[in-house]
Write a protein that holds these residues in place. Structure first.
Motif, PDB file in Angstrom:
ATOM      1  N   ALA A  40       9.674 -11.408  -4.050  1.00 33.76           N
ATOM      2  CA  ALA A  40       8.874 -10.336  -3.452  1.00 33.76           C
ATOM      3  C   ALA A  40       7.398 -10.586  -3.722  1.00 33.76           C
ATOM      4  O   ALA A  40       7.034 -11.390  -4.586  1.00 33.76           O
ATOM      5  N   ARG A  41       6.569  -9.877  -2.977  1.00 32.12           N
ATOM      6  CA  ARG A  41       5.145  -9.825  -3.299  1.00 32.12           C
ATOM      7  C   ARG A  41       4.993  -8.644  -4.264  1.00 32.12           C
ATOM      8  O   ARG A  41       5.154  -7.487  -3.863  1.00 32.12           O
ATOM      9  N   VAL A  42       4.756  -8.946  -5.511  1.00 34.18           N
ATOM     10  CA  VAL A  42       4.779  -7.913  -6.559  1.00 34.18           C
ATOM     11  C   VAL A  42       3.350  -7.477  -6.859  1.00 34.18           C
ATOM     12  O   VAL A  42       2.521  -8.289  -7.287  1.00 34.18           O
ATOM     13  N   LEU A  43       3.065  -6.188  -6.643  1.00 38.17           N
ATOM     14  CA  LEU A  43       1.710  -5.672  -6.871  1.00 38.17           C
ATOM     15  C   LEU A  43       1.761  -4.638  -7.987  1.00 38.17           C
ATOM     16  O   LEU A  43       2.585  -3.714  -7.936  1.00 38.17           O
ATOM     17  N   ALA A  67      -1.568   9.504  -6.415  1.00 44.17           N
ATOM     18  CA  ALA A  67      -0.805   8.997  -5.269  1.00 44.17           C
ATOM     19  C   ALA A  67      -1.760   8.614  -4.134  1.00 44.17           C
ATOM     20  O   ALA A  67      -1.524   7.624  -3.430  1.00 44.17           O
ATOM     21  N   GLU A  68      -2.818   9.381  -3.963  1.00 46.14           N
ATOM     22  CA  GLU A  68      -3.807   9.038  -2.920  1.00 46.14           C
ATOM     23  C   GLU A  68      -4.498   7.708  -3.231  1.00 46.14           C
ATOM     24  O   GLU A  68      -4.812   6.938  -2.327  1.00 46.14           O
ATOM     25  N   ASP A  69      -4.741   7.453  -4.528  1.00 49.01           N
ATOM     26  CA  ASP A  69      -5.336   6.162  -4.889  1.00 49.01           C
ATOM     27  C   ASP A  69      -4.407   5.018  -4.482  1.00 49.01           C
ATOM     28  O   ASP A  69      -4.859   3.967  -4.012  1.00 49.01           O
ATOM     29  N   VAL A  70      -3.103   5.224  -4.687  1.00 46.20           N
ATOM     30  CA  VAL A  70      -2.127   4.181  -4.327  1.00 46.20           C
ATOM     31  C   VAL A  70      -2.121   4.015  -2.806  1.00 46.20           C
ATOM     32  O   VAL A  70      -2.129   2.888  -2.287  1.00 46.20           O
ATOM     33  N   ARG A  71      -2.149   5.130  -2.081  1.00 48.77           N
ATOM     34  CA  ARG A  71      -2.182   5.053  -0.613  1.00 48.77           C
ATOM     35  C   ARG A  71      -3.426   4.292  -0.146  1.00 48.77           C
ATOM     36  O   ARG A  71      -3.372   3.434   0.743  1.00 48.77           O
ATOM     37  N   ASP A  72      -4.548   4.557  -0.798  1.00 43.99           N
ATOM     38  CA  ASP A  72      -5.801   3.872  -0.457  1.00 43.99           C
ATOM     39  C   ASP A  72      -5.670   2.356  -0.701  1.00 43.99           C
ATOM     40  O   ASP A  72      -6.116   1.547   0.114  1.00 43.99           O
ATOM     41  N   LEU A  74      -2.872   0.621  -0.633  1.00 43.01           N
ATOM     42  CA  LEU A  74      -1.993   0.066   0.411  1.00 43.01           C
ATOM     43  C   LEU A  74      -2.762  -0.084   1.729  1.00 43.01           C
ATOM     44  O   LEU A  74      -2.609  -1.080   2.438  1.00 43.01           O
ATOM     45  N   ASP A  75      -3.601   0.907   2.032  1.00 46.42           N
ATOM     46  CA  ASP A  75      -4.401   0.821   3.263  1.00 46.42           C
ATOM     47  C   ASP A  75      -5.325  -0.385   3.213  1.00 46.42           C
ATOM     48  O   ASP A  75      -5.459  -1.135   4.185  1.00 46.42           O
ATOM     49  N   ARG A  76      -5.981  -0.563   2.062  1.00 47.79           N
ATOM     50  CA  ARG A  76      -6.930  -1.691   1.932  1.00 47.79           C
ATOM     51  C   ARG A  76      -6.220  -3.020   2.108  1.00 47.79           C
ATOM     52  O   ARG A  76      -6.785  -3.973   2.628  1.00 47.79           O
ATOM     53  N   LEU A  77      -4.943  -3.077   1.659  1.00 48.69           N
ATOM     54  CA  LEU A  77      -4.195  -4.334   1.755  1.00 48.69           C
ATOM     55  C   LEU A  77      -3.371  -4.412   3.039  1.00 48.69           C
ATOM     56  O   LEU A  77      -2.602  -5.352   3.232  1.00 48.69           O
ATOM     57  N   VAL A  82       6.332  -0.132   1.666  1.00 51.59           N
ATOM     58  CA  VAL A  82       6.569  -0.921   0.454  1.00 51.59           C
ATOM     59  C   VAL A  82       7.787  -0.361  -0.276  1.00 51.59           C
ATOM     60  O   VAL A  82       8.190   0.785  -0.061  1.00 51.59           O
ATOM     61  N   VAL A  83       8.358  -1.191  -1.124  1.00 54.68           N
ATOM     62  CA  VAL A  83       9.273  -0.667  -2.140  1.00 54.68           C
ATOM     63  C   VAL A  83       8.377  -0.194  -3.274  1.00 54.68           C
ATOM     64  O   VAL A  83       7.521  -0.942  -3.755  1.00 54.68           O
TER      65      VAL A  83
END
Ligand code: MLT
Length: 257
Positions: A40-43, A67-72, A74-77, A82-83
């Protein structure tokens, strides 16, 4: 306002995002970053106030903000789905994320965590620790060591004891206080789990005293499609105490997702 999270990644393939426990950092997933890179691509981000991520800022402390930071991130990447996994506090953030963005989660991994909200006594204790850490720094979290690690690790894995002690020495008081207040305010998440339309893996150390087996079983019962994996000889920090077992469980489960 979101905070731009620092993160590390390894591997390629379907993205697997792993969120860390309190009051630690992405270091708790170091072994899985290596062990799962072929699959997997592990982040592994640092949540706000921890590791290499910025301080939490002035907004009200909530897991939704994390959670919003995580969403941000994911958006940037440009990661649509995702899992998503989390260890303890990371699990709380994963559940907060799932509540807000179910369409962006294709699988859920909950390690040594729980869906229940705090009772009054636990909430009051968190607020007390939040005050104490701002006054005393790492002294206020050092006593957590015994609760984080199981007796097998405390007795026979001294390298792990030393590593986690070092992490506790390095905490940033502003991040610890903010996260304690955010966790104190978190809602019960069983409603989110009952409607989770994704496969889930629930992992728990058999010596976990902070989020014990009963909490793991309750999450498995609530989730429509969940597998339970019990890690023997591990306390609350399974990914650090028995990294081999946690990586193995993830590997097997990821194959099915
Ligand atoms: C953690 O390991 O993240 C914490 O024990 C979570 C909590 O304080 O509830």
């Amino acid at each position: 306002m979101t905070v731009e999270l620092a993160w590390t990644e390894t591997g390629s393939g379907d993205p697997l995002v792993l969120l860390h426990a309190f009051p630690l950092s992405q270091q708790v997933w170091a072994a899985q970053r290596t062990d799962l890179a072929a699959q997997a691509r592990v982040l592994t981000p640092d949540l706000r106030g921890f590791g290499a991520s910025p301080d939490p800022g002035d907004g009200p402390p909530t897991l939704d903000a994390m959670a919003e930071d995580v969403r941000d991130l994911l958006d940037r990447l440009a990661l649509d789905r995702v899992v998503l996994g989390g260890l303890s506090m990371g699990g709380y953030v994963a559940m907060a994320f799932l509540r807000r963005y179910p369409e962006r989660v294709r699988g859920l991994v909950l390690v040594d965590t729980k869906a229940a909200a705090d009772g009054d006594a636990a909430r009051a204790n968190r607020l007390r620790v939040a005050e104490a850490v701002l006054e005393q720094g790492a002294d206020a979290v050092r006593p957590m060591l015994d609760a984080l690690l199981g007796p097998t690790t405390r007795d026979s894995r001294l390298h792990v004891v030393e590593r986690v002690s070092g992490w506790l020495e390095a905490v940033r008081p502003a991040g610890v206080a903010w996260a304690q207040r955010a966790m104190a305010a978190r809602p019960d998440s069983f409603d989110v789990l009952r409607t989770a339309d994704v496969p889930a893996l629930v992992v728990v150390g058999d010596e976990d005293e902070l989020t014990p087996m009963a909490e793991a079983r309750a999450m498995v019962e609530a989730l429509p499609d969940a597998r339970l994996m019990v890690v023997s000889g591990s306390g609350h920090l399974s990914s650090v105490e028995r990294p081999d077992a946690v990586s193995e469980a993830l590997r097997g489960w990821l194959d099915t997702v």
